[in-house]
Scaffold this motif. Structure first.
Motif, mmCIF file in Angstrom:
data_model
loop_
_atom_site.group_PDB
_atom_site.id
_atom_site.type_symbol
_atom_site.label_atom_id
_atom_site.label_comp_id
_atom_site.label_asym_id
_atom_site.label_seq_id
_atom_site.Cartn_x
_atom_site.Cartn_y
_atom_site.Cartn_z
ATOM 1 N N ILE A 266 0.845 -1.205 0.000
ATOM 2 C CA ILE A 266 0.000 0.000 0.000
ATOM 3 C C ILE A 266 0.876 1.249 0.000
ATOM 4 O O ILE A 266 0.580 2.230 -0.690
ATOM 5 N N THR A 267 1.995 1.196 0.765
ATOM 6 C CA THR A 267 2.916 2.332 0.781
ATOM 7 C C THR A 267 3.436 2.618 -0.624
ATOM 8 O O THR A 267 3.489 3.786 -1.058
ATOM 9 N N VAL A 268 3.815 1.573 -1.339
ATOM 10 C CA VAL A 268 4.313 1.752 -2.709
ATOM 11 C C VAL A 268 3.236 2.396 -3.583
ATOM 12 O O VAL A 268 3.481 3.396 -4.270
ATOM 13 N N LEU A 269 2.026 1.853 -3.519
ATOM 14 C CA LEU A 269 0.924 2.392 -4.339
ATOM 15 C C LEU A 269 0.671 3.862 -4.042
ATOM 16 O O LEU A 269 0.611 4.701 -4.937
ATOM 17 N N LEU A 270 0.549 4.186 -2.730
ATOM 18 C CA LEU A 270 0.184 5.555 -2.350
ATOM 19 C C LEU A 270 1.330 6.543 -2.543
ATOM 20 O O LEU A 270 1.106 7.748 -2.649
ATOM 21 N N SER A 271 2.552 6.033 -2.578
ATOM 22 C CA SER A 271 3.699 6.929 -2.728
ATOM 23 C C SER A 271 3.707 7.624 -4.085
ATOM 24 O O SER A 271 4.441 8.592 -4.288
ATOM 25 N N GLY A 272 2.919 7.125 -5.012
ATOM 26 C CA GLY A 272 2.838 7.753 -6.329
ATOM 27 C C GLY A 272 2.177 9.124 -6.290
ATOM 28 O O GLY A 272 2.391 9.952 -7.170
ATOM 29 N N PHE A 273 1.386 9.373 -5.231
ATOM 30 C CA PHE A 273 0.702 10.670 -5.134
ATOM 31 C C PHE A 273 1.657 11.763 -4.673
ATOM 32 O O PHE A 273 2.448 11.558 -3.755
ATOM 33 N N SER A 274 1.572 12.930 -5.340
ATOM 34 C CA SER A 274 2.302 14.095 -4.861
ATOM 35 C C SER A 274 1.539 15.327 -5.366
ATOM 36 O O SER A 274 0.486 15.194 -5.987
ATOM 37 N N LYS A 275 2.090 16.525 -5.133
ATOM 38 C CA LYS A 275 1.414 17.759 -5.559
ATOM 39 C C LYS A 275 1.127 17.752 -7.055
ATOM 40 O O LYS A 275 0.172 18.338 -7.535
ATOM 41 N N THR A 276 1.997 17.097 -7.810
ATOM 42 C CA THR A 276 1.877 17.122 -9.268
ATOM 43 C C THR A 276 1.000 15.999 -9.806
ATOM 44 O O THR A 276 0.954 15.770 -11.011
ATOM 45 N N GLY A 277 0.294 15.287 -8.926
ATOM 46 C CA GLY A 277 -0.572 14.201 -9.378
ATOM 47 C C GLY A 277 0.041 12.851 -9.115
ATOM 48 O O GLY A 277 0.853 12.712 -8.194
#
Lengths: 346, 100
Positions: free
Chosen positions: A209-220
């Motif tokens: 889940i950490t890997v999946l969610l780590s894709g999110f940032s200010k730029t999408g």
């Protein structure tokens, strides 16, 4: 139900209480492989021996009667320790749980002992009126009640089955050492595989889940970031888990403090310091603080749960440390996760 | 090395006047908390007690009292969640057990 492989039965003998299976006193390759699998948590709850009475060697009406649980590991150490003897093994129905845990639950208990004596017609089988129980069965058994209800006197043997012969040679006397449970580094090492397996599913899900969610940032969302940043964080999580499950048990006596949760917190902090000073953790202050809360929190929780596997913690003591530790663990996990997410969006 | 757990927490109580000196407590205790001296049992080191309950259950004179239970955080958590007493392996035949 598992354990259909009964290669440890090597024959049948005739007695006045009917036919009785005879068991081997050496462990086969299949037995050892089974033990190995159980240590690694495969089929652990289905590793049973059929309750009842078994023969070792060629027992007669004066032979000793040893009582065991129907967990195959308990049964295996006992029959191995009776090599060269003529004796009976009376296996209780402890629902496939080892002697000490079953005694704590009461399934290795007075009524099961008394009932089993009746089922196997022990009075027909032997002239004497003694049964030898493992000492660790004592929390579930009242020797004087067994005597009153069945006529059989309970003799508590040593804690470890390997001491049985010395116990018998000393005239049914156990030395102080034989009466004490230990928690040596070897005992703790044997528990490491089970510790690793116990929460592996959760930590791998957490890492995923950490890997999946780590894709999110200010730029999408970026798959690239998910893989690079996420994998890094996932590795830290898994390292924290392995530190707690491997080094926690092994280093237990040398970790400072008496409370297991505290010992775990310290262990986690050491890992945190190592990851920080080796530069593995990066330099983002908020993320560093997040890990500084998460890693000790995870390790504190892991070692707190190791109380159950240890041989010297009391219910009152564990309750007391949990009153402090659980809220602290929950708070550090919550703030840690929040800070980690914040660090991702800066 | 003899491991020591938290100080002054255990519920072990011993009534010397009821003791007959039979020695069962000394026999069953896995941490040698009891010792027979001059025909009576004595507590050597109370903090070594893990509240397994073996001594109390095997004392024919009912001279020992202890709130027996498992010193297992997992069992306490399961007990708190299900509203039952903490025991090894949770409810009967449960697959979720820390002891095999």
């Amino acid at each position: 139900m598992g354990n259909t492989n009964k290669k440890y039965i090597i024959g049948v003998i005739d007695t006045e209480a009917g036919k009785m299976p005879k068991v081997s006193t050496t462990l086969s390759v299949a037995d050892k492989w089974g033990t190995f699998k159980v240590r690694w948590s495969f089929n652990r709850m289905d590793y049973r021996v059929t309750p009842g009475i078994y023969a070792v060697g060629n027992p007669n009406r004066d032979s000793l009667v040893f009582v065991s649980a129907n967990y195959k590991l308990s049964f295996d150490v006992l029959r191995q320790s009776l090599k060269g003897m003529d004796a009976y093994i009376m296996v209780l129905d402890t629902h496939g749980i080892n002697v000490w845990c079953a005694a704590g639950k009461g399934t290795f208990g007075t009524s099961e002992v008394v009932n089993r004596i009746g089922f196997v017609e022990l009075k027909k089988l032997v002239n004497h009126r003694n049964i030898i129980l493992p000492q660790l069965g004592a929390p579930g058994v009242s020797a004087h009640e067994v005597k009153r209800l069945s006529g059989f006197s309970v003799i508590y043997g040593p804690v470890r089955a390997v001491d049985i012969k010395s116990f018998i040679n000393a005239g049914m006397k156990a030395s102080k050492k034989m009466r004490q449970v230990r928690f040596s580094i070897y005992d703790r090492l044997l528990l490491v595989p089970m510790e690793i397996m116990s929460g592996l599913k959760y930590i791998l899900w957490g890492a995923f889940i950490t890997v999946l969610l780590s894709g999110f940032s200010k730029t999408g969302y970026s798959t690239n970031t998910a893989v690079i940043v996420g994998a890094h964080s996932a590795i830290i999580l898994i390292l924290a888990y392995l530190t707690g499950t491997v080094f926690g048990p092994l280093l237990l006596p040398w970790l400072p403090g008496r409370s297991f949760a505290f010992k775990g917190g310290i262990l986690g902090f050491v890992l945190f310091a190592i990851l920080y000073f080796t530069g593995f953790m990066g330099k983002d202050l908020i993320e560093v603080i997040a890990w500084g809360l998460l890693i000790p929190g995870i390790n504190s929780f892991i070692l707190m749960n190791f109380t159950g596997a240890s041989t010297y913690t009391s219910l009152s003591g564990v309750r007391k440390e949990m009153r402090f530790a659980v809220p602290l663990q929950a708070i550090s996990a919550f703030i840690g996760i929040v800070l980690y997410v914040v660090s991702r969006f800066r | 090395m003899k491991e020591k757990y938290l100080k002054n927490v255990v519920t072990l109580e011993f009534y010397l006047d009821k003791c007959t000196g039979c020695g069962m407590c000394e026999t069953v205790c896995p941490h040698s908390v009891f010792k027979i001296e001059k025909g009576k049992a004595h507590i050597t080191e109370r903090d070594l007690c893990m509240e397994c309950g073996a001594c109390a259950g095997n004392c024919p004179a009912k001279a020992i009292k202890v709130r027996a239970g498992v010193g297992c955080a997992g069992a306490i958590i399961v007990g708190a969640l299900t509203g039952s007493e903490p025991t090894c392996g949770g409810s009967d035949d449960s697959k979720k057990s820390c002891c095999g």
